[in-house]
Design an enzyme around this catalytic site. Structure first.
Site, mmCIF file in Angstrom:
data_model
loop_
_atom_site.group_PDB
_atom_site.id
_atom_site.type_symbol
_atom_site.label_atom_id
_atom_site.label_comp_id
_atom_site.label_asym_id
_atom_site.label_seq_id
_atom_site.Cartn_x
_atom_site.Cartn_y
_atom_site.Cartn_z
ATOM 1 N N LYS A 1 4.886 -2.096 8.004
ATOM 2 C CA LYS A 1 6.188 -1.346 7.464
ATOM 3 C C LYS A 1 7.364 -2.458 7.484
ATOM 4 O O LYS A 1 7.627 -2.687 8.676
ATOM 5 C CB LYS A 1 6.461 -0.139 8.217
ATOM 6 C CG LYS A 1 7.464 0.728 7.843
ATOM 7 C CD LYS A 1 7.585 2.077 8.250
ATOM 8 C CE LYS A 1 8.627 3.229 7.734
ATOM 9 N NZ LYS A 1 8.292 4.111 8.377
ATOM 10 N N ASP B 1 10.123 15.280 10.623
ATOM 11 C CA ASP B 1 10.039 15.041 9.306
ATOM 12 C C ASP B 1 8.477 15.162 9.071
ATOM 13 O O ASP B 1 7.669 14.742 8.105
ATOM 14 C CB ASP B 1 10.296 13.637 8.861
ATOM 15 C CG ASP B 1 10.406 13.298 7.265
ATOM 16 O OD1 ASP B 1 10.344 14.567 6.705
ATOM 17 O OD2 ASP B 1 10.409 12.469 6.848
ATOM 18 N N ILE C 1 0.839 -1.315 -0.108
ATOM 19 C CA ILE C 1 0.080 0.120 -0.005
ATOM 20 C C ILE C 1 0.993 1.251 -0.001
ATOM 21 O O ILE C 1 0.360 2.380 -0.067
ATOM 22 C CB ILE C 1 -0.851 -0.019 1.201
ATOM 23 C CG1 ILE C 1 -0.341 -0.068 2.521
ATOM 24 C CG2 ILE C 1 -2.333 -0.783 0.866
ATOM 25 C CD1 ILE C 1 -1.068 0.071 3.834
ATOM 26 N N GLY C 2 2.095 1.003 0.064
ATOM 27 C CA GLY C 2 3.099 2.397 0.272
ATOM 28 C C GLY C 2 4.376 1.894 0.034
ATOM 29 O O GLY C 2 4.970 0.662 0.284
ATOM 30 N N GLY D 1 8.762 4.003 1.039
ATOM 31 C CA GLY D 1 9.409 5.065 1.222
ATOM 32 C C GLY D 1 10.510 4.892 0.907
ATOM 33 O O GLY D 1 11.265 3.604 0.503
ATOM 34 N N PHE E 1 12.872 4.013 2.840
ATOM 35 C CA PHE E 1 13.456 2.881 3.875
ATOM 36 C C PHE E 1 12.775 1.667 3.870
ATOM 37 O O PHE E 1 13.071 1.043 4.523
ATOM 38 C CB PHE E 1 13.791 3.720 5.055
ATOM 39 C CG PHE E 1 14.546 4.884 5.219
ATOM 40 C CD1 PHE E 1 15.809 4.708 5.236
ATOM 41 C CD2 PHE E 1 14.020 6.132 5.352
ATOM 42 C CE1 PHE E 1 16.831 5.735 5.216
ATOM 43 C CE2 PHE E 1 14.780 7.149 5.255
ATOM 44 C CZ PHE E 1 16.072 7.331 5.326
#
Ligand code: ATP
Ligand code: MG
Length: 432
Positions: free
Chosen positions: A99, A191, A76-77, A79, A81
């Protein structure tokens, strides 16, 4: 062993049917022959047994379509990292986001960042902050099991059109509440940007991605790791050798607010060097159609000198946010299941009592929790407990949206529709 270190190991005889492929519905009670007696298997016993002996389950664990107690689905995503995947808890059936970080690609600095990400999230419990349920570690990967925020991110939402004044108020008020909770708990995000502000399917805001965060002893502590995304970076990050944490998050909130109400960034340039100059010069122009109260707030936040920037408490009382009625804060609850065992009778909240009952139905007895203590978020039992606790809090309205008093909403213009999609800006992180 393909199973994560969070695996709950059950002792006892290996059942004769252990190599059979069982259905995925682990909630049905099974029976096991033990010394000629029929013994009911609880959902937990059955799942744990399958994870050790059922061929299909073991294979799923080996190929990564199962991680600990979670059934992993699509991505679903992603990044810089990590990859982020949708998953379901095999016992509770709740949706989560996982994650996934490849340990072999983590150098010493990213390992430190990962520990900070976990430590910061452990310290937080707020309706507008993504929750960490569990950490699963295998020889090659780290998995952070997170609350699922399925409504897309704020960046995608804004690129489809700037937000109306009313929606900006509702979104900003939730971000403000989240950042206040972070700073009250000595966590600095570092961030904050529209890509890291997620929506749930119910349009509730969740501040995410604590990969650059840090915990400080005092909010005035001096920091020297320069990190974040350049368009959101405060001038002192470019100008000084070190900085104080909270004003850096506050500056990023000012950039975010500008972005929400105008649909453009206050400081724009095609190279980092030019962007740096723009931010250090501090010149930006707010379109005249932005309300005067909102303009005042933006100017109060985007001040060059960190000490002069509007404090979070001042923002809470500012004229622009005056019509916003935040939802009633719910008291934080214990995130370690051992509390269920150790609390005095009668001290458990309604939610904790409810969760205790659910855990027992799943076969997670108080004895099992007692034997499992000391593992914190690296325990499958903690994962189940936190998921159920969060569900109990939500069902009692812990995540209701703020309301704007006296504003009649145009449902077409102001709908808090949720959006899907991804977008990433470049980032920087360097040790001074
Ligand atoms: P980067 O540092 O580049 O922003 P990262 O590796 O730290 O990325 P995240 O920002 O935490 O990773 O997540 C990457 C993307 O995955 C997010 O932009 C978002 O789209 C999705 N994502 C992350 N967490 C969740 C969540 N809890 N629920 C739903 N989607 C999520
Ligand atoms: Mg991110």
């Amino acid at each position: 062993m393909p199973v994560g270190t969070n695996q709950v190991v059950l002792t006892g005889p290996v059942p004769r049917h252990s190599l059979m492929t069982l259905s995925e519905s682990e909630c049905v009670q099974d029976e096991e022959e033990e010394g000629g007696m029929k013994k009911h298997l609880t959902p937990l016993e059955r799942l744990s047994m399958n994870m050790c002996h059922d061929q299909k389950t073991v294979k799923e664990l080996l190929v990564g379509s199962r991680v600990g107690f979670y059934l992993v689905r699509g991505q679903i995503g992603y990044g810089s990292f990590s990859k982020v995947k949708l998953a379901f808890h095999a016992l509770t059936k709740d949706k989560v986001a996982i994650k996934v970080l490849d340990k072999t690609r983590l150098d010493a600095q990213s390992q430190r960042m990962l520990s900070r990400e976990i430590s910061s999230m452990e310290a937080l419990q707020h309706p507008n902050v993504v929750r960490l349920y569990e950490v699963v570690e295998t020889p090659s990967r780290m998995y952070l099991v997170l609350e699922y925020a399925g409504g897309g991110d704020l960046h995608t939402r804004i690129t489809e059109g700037k937000l109306s004044d009313a929606v900006s108020k509702i979104v900003f008020a939730q971000i403000l509440s989240a950042i206040k909770h972070l700073h009250d708990n000595n966590v600095i995000h570092r961030d904050l940007k529209a890509e890291n502000v997620l929506f749930t399917c119910d349009a509730c805001i969740k501040v995410a991605d604590f990969g650059f965060s840090t915990r400080v002893k005092n909010r005035s502590d001096i920091l020297d790791t320069f990190c974040g995304s350049p368009p959101y970076a405060a001038p002192e990050l470019f100008r000084d050798d070190n900085y104080v944490g909270p004003p850096v998050d506050i500056w990023a909130m000012g950039v975010l607010l500008f972005f929400m109400v105008t649909g453009t960034m206050p400081f724009r340039a095609d190279t980092i060097n030019k962007l740096r100059c723009c931010i250090l010069e501090g010149t930006y122009s707010i379109p005249t159609w932005v309300s005067a109260q909102c303009q005042r707030l933006i100017r109060g936040i985007l001040r060059q000198e960190p000490a002069e920037r509007c404090a979070l408490d001042q923002m809470l009382g500012c004229e622009w946010l005056l019509p916003v009625e935040m939802s009633r804060p719910h008291p934080p609850l214990q995130l370690n299941p051992i509390y269920l065992v150790e609390a005095d009778p009668g001290d458990l909240s309604e939610e904790e009592e409810e969760v205790k009952g659910h855990l027992e139905e799943l076969g997670i007895t108080m004895d099992r929790i007692d034997n499992n203590q000391g593992k914190g978020s690296r325990s499958a039992i903690t994962g189940v407990y936190r998921i159920l606790l969060h569900r109990a809090q939500r069902s009692r309205g812990a995540e209701s949206l703020p309301i704007i008093c006296g504003v009649v909403k145009d449902p077409k213009k102001d709908s808090l529709r949720t959006y899907r999609g991804l977008r990433h800006t470049s980032k920087f992180c360097a040790i001074a």
